[in-house]
Write a protein that holds these residues in place. Structure first.
Motif, PDB file in Angstrom:
ATOM      1  N   UNK A   1     -11.759 -15.550  -2.261  1.00  0.00           N
ATOM      2  CA  UNK A   1     -12.635 -14.658  -3.004  1.00  0.00           C
ATOM      3  C   UNK A   1     -12.785 -15.113  -4.442  1.00  0.00           C
ATOM      4  N   UNK A   2     -13.620 -14.402  -5.177  1.00  0.00           N
ATOM      5  CA  UNK A   2     -13.885 -14.779  -6.565  1.00  0.00           C
ATOM      6  C   UNK A   2     -12.626 -14.713  -7.418  1.00  0.00           C
ATOM      7  N   UNK A   3     -11.777 -13.723  -7.170  1.00  0.00           N
ATOM      8  CA  UNK A   3     -10.560 -13.582  -7.967  1.00  0.00           C
ATOM      9  C   UNK A   3      -9.536 -14.668  -7.678  1.00  0.00           C
ATOM     10  N   UNK A   4      -9.588 -15.260  -6.476  1.00  0.00           N
ATOM     11  CA  UNK A   4      -8.610 -16.272  -6.083  1.00  0.00           C
ATOM     12  C   UNK A   4      -9.046 -17.675  -6.489  1.00  0.00           C
ATOM     13  N   UNK A   5     -10.318 -17.886  -6.735  1.00  0.00           N
ATOM     14  CA  UNK A   5     -10.798 -19.233  -7.048  1.00  0.00           C
ATOM     15  C   UNK A   5     -10.228 -19.755  -8.363  1.00  0.00           C
ATOM     16  N   UNK A   6      -9.967 -18.851  -9.303  1.00  0.00           N
ATOM     17  CA  UNK A   6      -9.370 -19.275 -10.569  1.00  0.00           C
ATOM     18  C   UNK A   6      -7.959 -19.821 -10.341  1.00  0.00           C
TER      19      UNK A   6
END
Length: 311
Positions: free
Chosen positions: A62-67
């Motif tokens: 997800x978007x939060x995990x890509x960082x």
């Protein structure tokens, strides 16, 4: 519906319950499959953090995990570069040590040659001390070379039938001057002794055992070599009548750097001899056992593997 048609309501309730269970199972299956894919992608990413594995990992997060994936990617790249650099430095160090060990053999050989040619001109005690020094230097160089050889990825052992008495005589010849200086008597009982092993490796093992025995001598020192068979086993014993090893030190004598608590004689010990013996024996399939009683000698028994050779 429950008031108008109770029977129909019961049937619909069962259908709704079944549909709920099926829907829940389907959702769980989808989530499990997705998690399994993410785990596999993560494993590939950690094992080989290249651009393709990173893109695959991002697509499953997800978007939060890509960082977190970006941060992990940077750390893995730095770690990989550090490991590669350390590997290069280690290989360079090993090459330097091996080259140094080979180069140092030239002055040692020259020193031995000069001493041999000047034996009649030099005092006997000087000649014996020079022989002692050159033998010790050669022993330390051999330890270094065989240590590098044991840690190398490639091994060049030549397995063949070896006459034990002939092999022991060659080792004794290398240490003859030291044995004579210390007044150590050598006793052999090696009739019909033949084993299947690597000659250089076996000579190194025997040389380390002889060197170890010479360091911890007692009055009227003696080193004994005995060979016998017990069923299918072929056994070679190297024993001495020296100070021996304390019972508290026996479990640790084959560990690297362990010198034990045996008084003044072990102050200058490196703790590498028996460690290299055990490592070389392991490579050659030889089982090593030790027996000792404090102030009553020390014995190493080499058990050779039962090998059938065919021409």
């Amino acid at each position: 519906m429950w008031l108008v048609a109770p029977e129909a309501f019961v049937r619909i309730r069962v259908l709704v319950g079944m549909f709920t269970v099926i829907l829940f199972a389907a959702v769980c299956s989808v989530l499990c499959i997705k998690d399994r894919k993410k785990i596999e992608a993560f494993r590939r990413f950690v094992t080989a953090p290249d651009e393709q594995s990173e893109i695959e990992m991002r697509s499953l997060c997800g978007a939060s995990e890509q960082e977190y994936v970006s941060v992990l990617s940077e750390e893995l790249h730095d770690l990989r570069d550090s490991v590669m650099q350390s590997g290069r430095q280690l290989r360079d160090y090993q090459e330097y040590v091996e080259n140094w060990a080979h180069e140092i053999k030239t002055p040692i050989s020259l020193l031995t040659f000069v001493v041999d040619n000047r034996r009649d001109e030099l005092p006997h005690n000087v000649v014996m001390k020079m022989d002692n020094v050159t033998s010790q230097m050669q022993n330390y160089v051999d330890q270094m070379l065989y240590y590098a050889r044991l840690k190398s990825d490639s091994k060049d052992y030549l397995m063949e039938s070896i006459d034990v008495e002939e092999c022991v005589d060659e080792v004794i010849a290398d240490y003859r001057s030291l044995l004579e200086e210390k007044g150590i008597r050598v006793r052999k009982c090696l009739e019909n002794g033949e084993v299947y092993s690597d000659r250089r490796g076996l000579q190194f093992i025997l040389g380390q055992l002889v060197s170890n025995s010479m360091k911890y001598t007692n009055e009227q020192p003696e080193i004994s070599f005995d060979f016998w068979t017990a069923g299918d086993k072929k056994l070679l014993s190297v024993s001495d009548n020296g100070i021996g090893v304390k019972s508290c030190d026996m479990p640790y004598i084959f560990e690297k750097g362990v010198t034990g608590d045996s008084g003044e004689n072990r102050k200058h010990a490196t703790g590498m001899g028996l460690y290299l013996v055990s490592e070389m024996a392991h490579d050659l399939g030889i089982t090593v056992t030790a027996n000792s009683k404090w102030q009553n000698g020390f014995e190493i028994v080499l058990e050779f593997p039962d090998v059938e050779t065919k021409i």
